[in-house]
Motif scaffolding. Structure first.
Motif, PDB file in Angstrom:
ATOM      1  N   GLY A 222      51.164  36.422  39.739  1.00 49.71           N
ATOM      2  CA  GLY A 222      50.040  36.979  40.467  1.00 49.71           C
ATOM      3  C   GLY A 222      50.482  38.077  41.411  1.00 49.71           C
ATOM      4  O   GLY A 222      51.661  38.420  41.506  1.00 49.71           O
ATOM      5  N   ALA A 223      49.526  38.638  42.125  1.00 45.13           N
ATOM      6  CA  ALA A 223      49.799  39.750  43.040  1.00 45.13           C
ATOM      7  C   ALA A 223      50.646  39.288  44.211  1.00 45.13           C
ATOM      8  O   ALA A 223      50.644  38.114  44.600  1.00 45.13           O
ATOM      9  N   GLU A 224      51.389  40.240  44.790  1.00 45.32           N
ATOM     10  CA  GLU A 224      52.145  39.967  46.009  1.00 45.32           C
ATOM     11  C   GLU A 224      51.178  39.704  47.162  1.00 45.32           C
ATOM     12  O   GLU A 224      50.013  40.094  47.122  1.00 45.32           O
ATOM     13  N   GLN A 225      51.676  39.041  48.208  1.00 39.31           N
ATOM     14  CA  GLN A 225      50.812  38.626  49.307  1.00 39.31           C
ATOM     15  C   GLN A 225      50.121  39.811  49.971  1.00 39.31           C
ATOM     16  O   GLN A 225      48.937  39.724  50.319  1.00 39.31           O
ATOM     17  N   GLN A 226      50.838  40.939  50.132  1.00 40.31           N
ATOM     18  CA  GLN A 226      50.202  42.091  50.780  1.00 40.31           C
ATOM     19  C   GLN A 226      49.057  42.642  49.945  1.00 40.31           C
ATOM     20  O   GLN A 226      48.026  43.093  50.488  1.00 40.31           O
ATOM     21  N   ASP A 227      49.200  42.592  48.617  1.00 43.84           N
ATOM     22  CA  ASP A 227      48.104  43.037  47.751  1.00 43.84           C
ATOM     23  C   ASP A 227      46.954  42.038  47.773  1.00 43.84           C
ATOM     24  O   ASP A 227      45.775  42.427  47.747  1.00 43.84           O
ATOM     25  N   LEU A 228      47.281  40.746  47.811  1.00 45.48           N
ATOM     26  CA  LEU A 228      46.223  39.733  47.920  1.00 45.48           C
ATOM     27  C   LEU A 228      45.415  39.932  49.204  1.00 45.48           C
ATOM     28  O   LEU A 228      44.177  39.859  49.185  1.00 45.48           O
ATOM     29  N   ASP A 229      46.117  40.163  50.301  1.00 45.87           N
ATOM     30  CA  ASP A 229      45.413  40.380  51.577  1.00 45.87           C
ATOM     31  C   ASP A 229      44.523  41.612  51.497  1.00 45.87           C
ATOM     32  O   ASP A 229      43.379  41.600  51.992  1.00 45.87           O
ATOM     33  N   ALA A 230      45.033  42.688  50.878  1.00 47.22           N
ATOM     34  CA  ALA A 230      44.237  43.912  50.766  1.00 47.22           C
ATOM     35  C   ALA A 230      43.004  43.689  49.893  1.00 47.22           C
ATOM     36  O   ALA A 230      41.912  44.190  50.198  1.00 47.22           O
ATOM     37  N   ILE A 231      43.157  42.939  48.812  1.00 46.03           N
ATOM     38  CA  ILE A 231      42.015  42.656  47.938  1.00 46.03           C
ATOM     39  C   ILE A 231      40.978  41.810  48.657  1.00 46.03           C
ATOM     40  O   ILE A 231      39.763  42.065  48.571  1.00 46.03           O
ATOM     41  N   GLU A 232      41.447  40.795  49.388  1.00 43.10           N
ATOM     42  CA  GLU A 232      40.511  39.943  50.122  1.00 43.10           C
ATOM     43  C   GLU A 232      39.738  40.737  51.167  1.00 43.10           C
ATOM     44  O   GLU A 232      38.525  40.556  51.333  1.00 43.10           O
TER      45      GLU A 232
END
Length: 335
Positions: A222-232
């Motif tokens: 899955g996506a890296e945490q920084q990308d997950l945060d940006a998507i959220e």
């Protein structure tokens, strides 16, 4: 940038390894050194590996088909995994076999004694150029990550593979130089065998590391945490979404991320209003994380009581599903 940089590093490594392999084979034929033979086979394996990486990169660019609707981006992972197998079998296991054979029939280097040393020194120079190129291209995308984290977390497999191969090649050349040098000093061929064994162990270890990391990519990350945060943040920062009920991400290839989310939306009166809201959310996601190219959003009405009871996120009171002009329910996954 990662794809172009990876290709440049692969080509540099390929050219270096072809030249190194030829000189090592000549040195082996003239001197009979097992370390030189192990290193020559190692360079041949590395050259084949770079060819596989280039082939994988080319095949991954094929357009999606009905049989493969998400395209062929992950084919790059398959070829990187094949590289680890080649490095393990042809490079590592062959070197260990040659070391065993040389240890059982130890012979000193009696002819062209200077040639293996000269070839190894020249090979170190050529391999250093390839390694420098790989480091330079990796630094463009590594950022502030440590080298260990970069190799473990990089989604494009080419640069980590070339980095590990070049690093292993340089250390292996030092081992070979040690074995050949001690054999020339002592006249005992078992030093040559020891250098060959060290090369074999090194290649097996690197191959195992590559196999483990590439296997993780093949299984799906899955996506890296920084990308997950940006998507959220992109999903929830507008009025169209009240909350994220659940979300999954998956790399379809090194430069293509899939996002699938079930989102809680406020009640709306028309399908057009709901569709406009979803389109706005998708646009924000793509702006925040450009590699998020495949997006599926499923709207729902969130109910804390229903979620706690495990009966789903939708409210207990049935809400009619809006329909578009064709009569299909709005809220189906959108690409």
């Amino acid at each position: 940038m990662s794809a172009n940089g990876g290709t440049k590093a692969i080509v540099a490594a390929l050219l270096a390894n072809i030249g190194i392999a030829v000189t090592k084979f000549i040195a082996f034929l003239l001197s009979g050194s097992s370390s030189m033979l192990a290193e020559a086979v190692h360079s041949v394996a590395d050259s084949g590996n770079q060819g596989l990486l280039l082939l994988g990169g080319k095949r991954a660019k094929r357009a999606a088909t009905p049989e493969h609707p998400f395209g062929y981006g992950r084919e790059r992972y398959i070829y990187a995994f094949i590289v680890s197998i080649v490095l393990f079998s042809i490079g590592g296991l062959f070197a260990l076999y040659e070391a065993y054979h040389k240890w059982s029939h130890a012979e000193g280097i009696t002819e062209w004694q200077w040639l293996p040393v000269a070839v190894l020194v020249a090979a170190i120079a050529m391999e250093s150029f390839s390694f420098r190129t790989a480091i330079k291209e990796s630094n463009h995308i590594r950022g502030k990550q440590s080298w260990v984290r970069f190799i473990r977390r990089a989604k494009a497999p080419e640069l980590p593979v070339v980095l590990l191969e070049d690093f292993g090649a340089l250390v292996g050349l030092v081992f070979a130089l040690f074995g050949v040098g001690m054999t020339l000093i002592t006249g005992n061929g078992r030093w040559d065998a020891a250098g060959t064994a060290m090369i074999g162990v090194l290649l097996v270890v690197i191959a195992i590391v590559l196999a483990i990391e590439t296997k993780s990519l093949l299984l799906g990350e899955g996506a890296e945490q920084q990308d997950l945060d940006a998507i959220e943040r992109a999903i929830t920062e507008g009025p169209e979404v009240e909350r994220i009920i659940h979300m999954k991400t998956l790399y379809l290839g090194p430069e293509e991320l899939m996002v699938a989310a079930k989102i809680g939306v406020p009640a709306c009166e028309s399908a057009h209003e709901l569709a406009r809201g979803i389109n706005a959310v998708e646009a924000r996601i793509r702006t925040a994380v450009p590699i998020a190219r495949v997006i599926y959003l499923e709207p729902d009405i969130y109910s804390a009581a229903a979620a706690a009871a495990g009966t789903g996120a939708a409210a207990d009171t049935a809400v009619p599903q809006p329909e578009d002009a064709s009569g299909e329910a709005v809220g189906r996954p959108r690409g």
